[in-house]
Design a protein around this motif. Structure first.
Motif, PDB file in Angstrom:
ATOM      1  N   PRO A 115     -13.272   0.392 -10.441  1.00  0.00           N
ATOM      2  CA  PRO A 115     -13.161   1.150  -9.098  1.00  0.00           C
ATOM      3  C   PRO A 115     -12.361   0.350  -8.118  1.00  0.00           C
ATOM      4  O   PRO A 115     -12.002   0.782  -7.134  1.00  0.00           O
ATOM      5  CB  PRO A 115     -14.516   1.492  -8.718  1.00  0.00           C
ATOM      6  N   ILE A 116     -12.040  -0.924  -8.423  1.00  0.00           N
ATOM      7  CA  ILE A 116     -11.830  -1.680  -7.428  1.00  0.00           C
ATOM      8  C   ILE A 116     -10.059  -1.780  -7.546  1.00  0.00           C
ATOM      9  O   ILE A 116      -9.586  -1.849  -8.532  1.00  0.00           O
ATOM     10  CB  ILE A 116     -12.004  -3.168  -7.408  1.00  0.00           C
ATOM     11  N   LEU A 117      -9.364  -1.752  -6.205  1.00  0.00           N
ATOM     12  CA  LEU A 117      -7.898  -1.903  -6.257  1.00  0.00           C
ATOM     13  C   LEU A 117      -7.579  -3.382  -6.650  1.00  0.00           C
ATOM     14  O   LEU A 117      -8.047  -4.354  -6.171  1.00  0.00           O
ATOM     15  CB  LEU A 117      -7.372  -1.819  -4.641  1.00  0.00           C
ATOM     16  N   ASP A 118      -6.674  -3.429  -7.257  1.00  0.00           N
ATOM     17  CA  ASP A 118      -6.015  -4.621  -7.890  1.00  0.00           C
ATOM     18  C   ASP A 118      -4.891  -5.016  -7.148  1.00  0.00           C
ATOM     19  O   ASP A 118      -3.520  -4.868  -7.396  1.00  0.00           O
ATOM     20  CB  ASP A 118      -5.635  -4.493  -9.364  1.00  0.00           C
ATOM     21  N   GLU A 147      -2.471   3.820  -7.061  1.00  0.00           N
ATOM     22  CA  GLU A 147      -2.744   2.497  -6.960  1.00  0.00           C
ATOM     23  C   GLU A 147      -3.040   1.652  -8.471  1.00  0.00           C
ATOM     24  O   GLU A 147      -3.847   2.507  -9.317  1.00  0.00           O
ATOM     25  CB  GLU A 147      -4.134   2.481  -6.065  1.00  0.00           C
ATOM     26  N   GLU A 194       0.768  -6.264  -5.379  1.00  0.00           N
ATOM     27  CA  GLU A 194       1.572  -7.235  -4.524  1.00  0.00           C
ATOM     28  C   GLU A 194       2.576  -7.858  -5.442  1.00  0.00           C
ATOM     29  O   GLU A 194       3.803  -8.200  -5.030  1.00  0.00           O
ATOM     30  CB  GLU A 194       0.695  -8.297  -3.815  1.00  0.00           C
ATOM     31  N   GLU A 195       2.363  -8.266  -6.659  1.00  0.00           N
ATOM     32  CA  GLU A 195       3.528  -8.870  -7.520  1.00  0.00           C
ATOM     33  C   GLU A 195       4.471  -8.217  -7.984  1.00  0.00           C
ATOM     34  O   GLU A 195       5.776  -8.280  -7.793  1.00  0.00           O
ATOM     35  CB  GLU A 195       2.773  -9.604  -8.878  1.00  0.00           C
ATOM     36  N   LEU A 227       1.097   4.096  -2.958  1.00  0.00           N
ATOM     37  CA  LEU A 227       0.037   4.989  -2.421  1.00  0.00           C
ATOM     38  C   LEU A 227       0.070   6.347  -3.272  1.00  0.00           C
ATOM     39  O   LEU A 227       0.994   6.852  -3.832  1.00  0.00           O
ATOM     40  CB  LEU A 227       0.653   5.523  -1.128  1.00  0.00           C
ATOM     41  N   GLY A 228      -1.163   6.652  -3.781  1.00  0.00           N
ATOM     42  CA  GLY A 228      -1.368   7.638  -4.576  1.00  0.00           C
ATOM     43  C   GLY A 228      -1.399   7.355  -6.265  1.00  0.00           C
ATOM     44  O   GLY A 228      -2.017   8.140  -6.949  1.00  0.00           O
ATOM     45  N   ALA A 240      -3.791  -7.820  -6.229  1.00  0.00           N
ATOM     46  CA  ALA A 240      -2.839  -8.981  -6.620  1.00  0.00           C
ATOM     47  C   ALA A 240      -1.566  -8.346  -7.361  1.00  0.00           C
ATOM     48  O   ALA A 240      -0.438  -8.934  -7.273  1.00  0.00           O
ATOM     49  CB  ALA A 240      -3.411 -10.082  -7.450  1.00  0.00           C
ATOM     50  N   THR A 241      -1.935  -7.632  -8.463  1.00  0.00           N
ATOM     51  CA  THR A 241      -1.216  -7.010  -9.318  1.00  0.00           C
ATOM     52  C   THR A 241      -0.040  -6.259  -8.725  1.00  0.00           C
ATOM     53  O   THR A 241       1.358  -6.241  -8.742  1.00  0.00           O
ATOM     54  CB  THR A 241      -1.811  -6.331 -10.554  1.00  0.00           C
ATOM     55  N   ARG A 274      -5.460  -0.321 -10.224  1.00  0.00           N
ATOM     56  CA  ARG A 274      -7.261  -0.687 -10.214  1.00  0.00           C
ATOM     57  C   ARG A 274      -7.577  -1.486 -11.201  1.00  0.00           C
ATOM     58  O   ARG A 274      -7.142  -1.437 -12.512  1.00  0.00           O
ATOM     59  CB  ARG A 274      -7.893   0.507 -10.165  1.00  0.00           C
ATOM     60  N   ARG A 275      -8.904  -2.307 -10.980  1.00  0.00           N
ATOM     61  CA  ARG A 275      -9.533  -2.613 -12.103  1.00  0.00           C
ATOM     62  C   ARG A 275     -11.135  -2.001 -11.907  1.00  0.00           C
ATOM     63  O   ARG A 275     -11.776  -2.349 -10.792  1.00  0.00           O
ATOM     64  CB  ARG A 275      -9.770  -4.261 -11.817  1.00  0.00           C
ATOM     65  N   GLN A 281       0.776  -1.274  -0.150  1.00  0.00           N
ATOM     66  CA  GLN A 281       0.045  -0.046  -0.034  1.00  0.00           C
ATOM     67  C   GLN A 281       1.039   1.269  -0.113  1.00  0.00           C
ATOM     68  O   GLN A 281       0.728   2.158  -0.613  1.00  0.00           O
ATOM     69  CB  GLN A 281      -0.928   0.020   1.053  1.00  0.00           C
TER      70      GLN A 281
END
Ligand SMILES: Nc1ncnc2c1ncn2[C@@H]1O[C@H](COP(=O)(O)OP(=O)(O)O)[C@@H](O)[C@H]1O
Ligand SMILES: [Mg+2]
Lengths: 258, 417
Positions: free
Chosen positions: A112-115, A107, A120-121, A104-105, A117-118, A109-110, A100
């Protein structure tokens, strides 16, 4: 020397209320090179970096990027140019985890949703590439990390974005000997890969080990910008402590450079 | 170049289930030791309180009382959920109680005096809440007045506005059947089961999809057993609740039959789900945590800190409006005390007792629900035991103080390490 600097500041003035912190500062950084920014505590190094990062606006002066005049009105503008900064205070959110913080700032997304998995990778890959310090999990909260680990996360955050210019404000202050060596190695590697690196450090051995150029700030004025090979450590010490050394440095107090 | 780093990947062979569970357990214990107690004290408190009251007053466990408990808590839970957004920023909104009163008064005036249809009146009440939040947020975030002062001033001012709206304190009764239904009617028993099924099914689908996605990419996942336990636990608890609420609880069947899940329950659950989604799955939510954790770092990351602050106040006051509507429904009327007296303190208590930090950056919406249940149980149980209001307030106040103390101590612990 006809190479145009990728990042160039001219005549920067910056005041905080009645206190003028930067006086007519000129500063350049070149691709493929490490430019060391040195100066005593309070000389204005961090303030200059924050002006470059769009955190502070400056009162007068020009900001040129790749030879063009640009307006940098905020951190997003600097990031859009490809300027990534590791701030002296690291600027991490303790209550967020490593991933995170790194994104930060910006991010992924897919819709409106935070992606997650991507992100984290990518974070894991960047950290693995740095291999500076053990981190148990990229989902660890930053508040649980040691000083060195936090430093690493801040550096990884800057490297993650493949910026053109990476500025590190005293990145080795919290590090031990081995980790410092690793960070310096990274700094050199980034420059060798063609990036522009600005390194702020108080350790002149480190500065001479990795830098191509040295810019010395003295009481908010740029005392000199020189090639590292053209000066000795004692000359740089003089520039830092008195603003001049022989025919190098500030001629008068009005900030003219020799 | 050591490979000491452990990016969170499960290598070729995933760890055994037992190892996985053990790792999850260890992480959880680590977090507890690190001072992140989350909702744990609230859950333990809830269990202990329920056991005590059930032993002292068996009627506490009756179906009627269970339903009462939920409708009693709903108003302050809605307000508390809004407060979580503001508390996450490390700010406070002392005016949320009377903001709910103002919105309730707007609702009542439009509904009863002006004869508006219920949906227009509800919309106007919620818009009033948004406007209130906008004003508070701008004063705090743009002008820079401490939120404590802004909302304390608003606390007084809103009290006055309620009086003015109600023309010097007459009370306005609510007669609209739809509004009255919110806090007084129940879902048909079948619908309760259907909604539970949809809820559990949706939760399971989200969890499983996420797990599959992470597996496919070779990222660590919670052990499947744990995920199954979570889904099963939700189904079980939800099932028990729906079953109990679907029992007849009318005292005299001659008059009327009363059974089913109170309508406020799905209302609160919907707010909880939407709010939790926003906080945990969107950039906006993440930025709220970031601003609460380190606003300077958030600013340097290019986040519009002012906009985030203002929107948190807007959300808070809007949810206060919802709380006000629920209160108006439950009371069948709006009077100068709607949203007054202890409403704010109970809502702040609910958020903090549930585990939301007063120092910003830590908390979830479920905290408000669990804390709100603790508060409702204390009020309800002590009422059944015949204690006076005075004692109830004193106990609730002490519990809030204990919760804030736990918060402060765990923060010290987190800072020290
Ligand atoms: N936000 C601020 N407000 C007022 N003064 C500041 C602020 N930031 C820095 N200064 C002052 O500017 C001077 C330069 O500080 P800084 O740039 O942090 O120096 P350095 O990084 O070279 O040690 C110091 O005298 C410091 O007190
Ligand atoms: Mg500095």
């Amino acid at each position: 020397m006809t190479v145009t600097p990728i990042l160039e500041l001219r005549g920067i003035d910056k005041s905080f209320g009645p206190v003028q912190v930067l006086h007519d500062v000129a500063f350049s950084a070149y691709p493929g090179e490490v430019t060391a920014l040195v100066g005593d505590n309070g000389a204005g190094k961090s303030t200059l970096v924050k002006c470059i990062g769009g955190i502070h606006s400056f009162d007068a002066g020009e900001y040129l990027f790749e030879g063009e005049r640009v307006q940098v009105n905020g951190p997003r503008d600097a990031a859009a140019l490809g300027v990534e900064i590791v701030y002296q205070d690291l600027a991490l959110c303790d209550n967020l985890d490593i991933v995170q913080n790194m994104f930060l700032g910006r991010e992924k997304r897919r819709g409106p949703i935070l992606d997650e998995a991507t992100m984290e990778e990518m974070a894991a890959r960047t950290l693995a590439g740095l291999s500076v310090r053990t981190v148990k999990s990229v989902r660890q909260q930053v508040s649980h990390l040691s000083g060195g680990q936090r430093q690493t996360v801040a550096i990884a955050k800057a490297v993650l974005w493949n910026g053109k210019v990476v500025i590190l404000d005293e990145p080795t202050a919290a590090l031990g000997v081995a980790q410092t060596a690793q960070v310096l190695e990274l700094v050199r590697r980034l420059a060798d890969n063609g990036l522009t690196v600005v390194l702020i450090s108080h350790n002149l051995n480190d500065v001479f080990a990795v830098s191509d150029r040295i810019a010395a700030l003295y009481l908010g004025r740029m005392a000199a910008q020189v090639r590292t090979t053209d000066v000795t450590q004692s000359q740089v010490v003089e520039l830092i402590t008195s603003g001049r050394s022989g025919d190098l440095g500030l001629a008068t107090t009005n900030g003219a450079t020799a | 170049m050591t490979t000491a780093l452990h990016p969170e990947k499960t290598a070729a062979q995933p760890p055994s289930t037992v190892d996985g569970i053990r790792a999850v357990g260890r992480d959880y214990l680590d977090r507890l030791r690190g001072g992140e107690l989350g909702s744990l004290p609230a859950i333990l408190g809830l269990v202990v309180l329920c056991v005590i009251f059930a032993i002292m007053r068996p009627v506490f466990l009756s179906n009627l009382n269970f339903a009462n408990l939920l409708t009693q808590g709903a108003g302050s839970i809605a307000i508390a959920m809004g407060l979580v957004f503001v508390l996450l920023l490390g700010e406070i909104d002392l005016s949320a109680g009377f903001a709910s009163g103002v919105c309730a008064a707007v609702l009542a005036v439009l509904l009863t005096d002006q004869g508006w249809p219920w949906y227009s009146a509800v919309l106007a009440a919620v818009l009033t809440g948004m406007l209130i939040g906008l004003v508070l947020g701008v004063l705090v975030a743009r002008i820079g007045i401490p939120s404590f002062v802004v909302t304390l001033a608003a606390f007084l001012a809103f009290q006055g506005i309620v009086l003015m709206l109600l023309e010097e304190g007459t009370n306005i009764s609510i007669n609209d059947p739809v509004i009255l239904a919110i806090a007084n009617d129940n879902l048909p028993p079948v619908l309760g089961w259907v909604l539970l099924g949809v809820g559990v099914g949706g939760f399971a689908a989200v969890q499983l999809r996420q797990m599959r996605n992470r597996r496919r990419r070779g990222l660590t996942t919670a052990p499947p057993v744990l995920v199954a336990a979570r889904i099963g636990g939700l189904a079980l608890l939800g099932g028990i609740a729906v079953h109990l609420l679907n029992q007849e609880r009318s005292r005299s069947l001659v008059v009327d039959s009363v059974k089913g899940v109170p309508i406020v329950v799905p209302v609160i659950v919907a707010l909880l789900v939407i709010g939790t989604f926003v906080l945990s799955r969107t950039s906006f939510g993440l930025h709220i945590y970031a601003v609460g954790g380190n606003h300077e770092a958030a600013r340097r990351a290019g986040i519009n800190v002012t906009a985030i602050r203002v929107s948190a106040f807007v959300i808070c006051s809007s949810l206060a409006a919802v709380g006000g509507i629920i209160a108006a429904s439950r009371g069948h009327s709006v009077d100068p005390n709607t949203g007054g007296s202890n409403v704010l303190l109970l809502a702040v208590g609910a958020a903090v007792i549930g585990g939301t930090s007063l120092f910003g950056g830590r908390g979830r919406l479920i905290n408000a629900v669990l804390g709100g249940m603790v508060v409702a149980v204390i009020q309800n149980g002590m009422g059944l035991m015949g204690y006076s209001s005075g004692v109830k307030y004193a106990v609730t106040g002490s519990v809030l103080l204990v919760a804030a103390g736990v918060d402060a101590l765990s923060r010290r612990r987190a800072v020290r390490r």
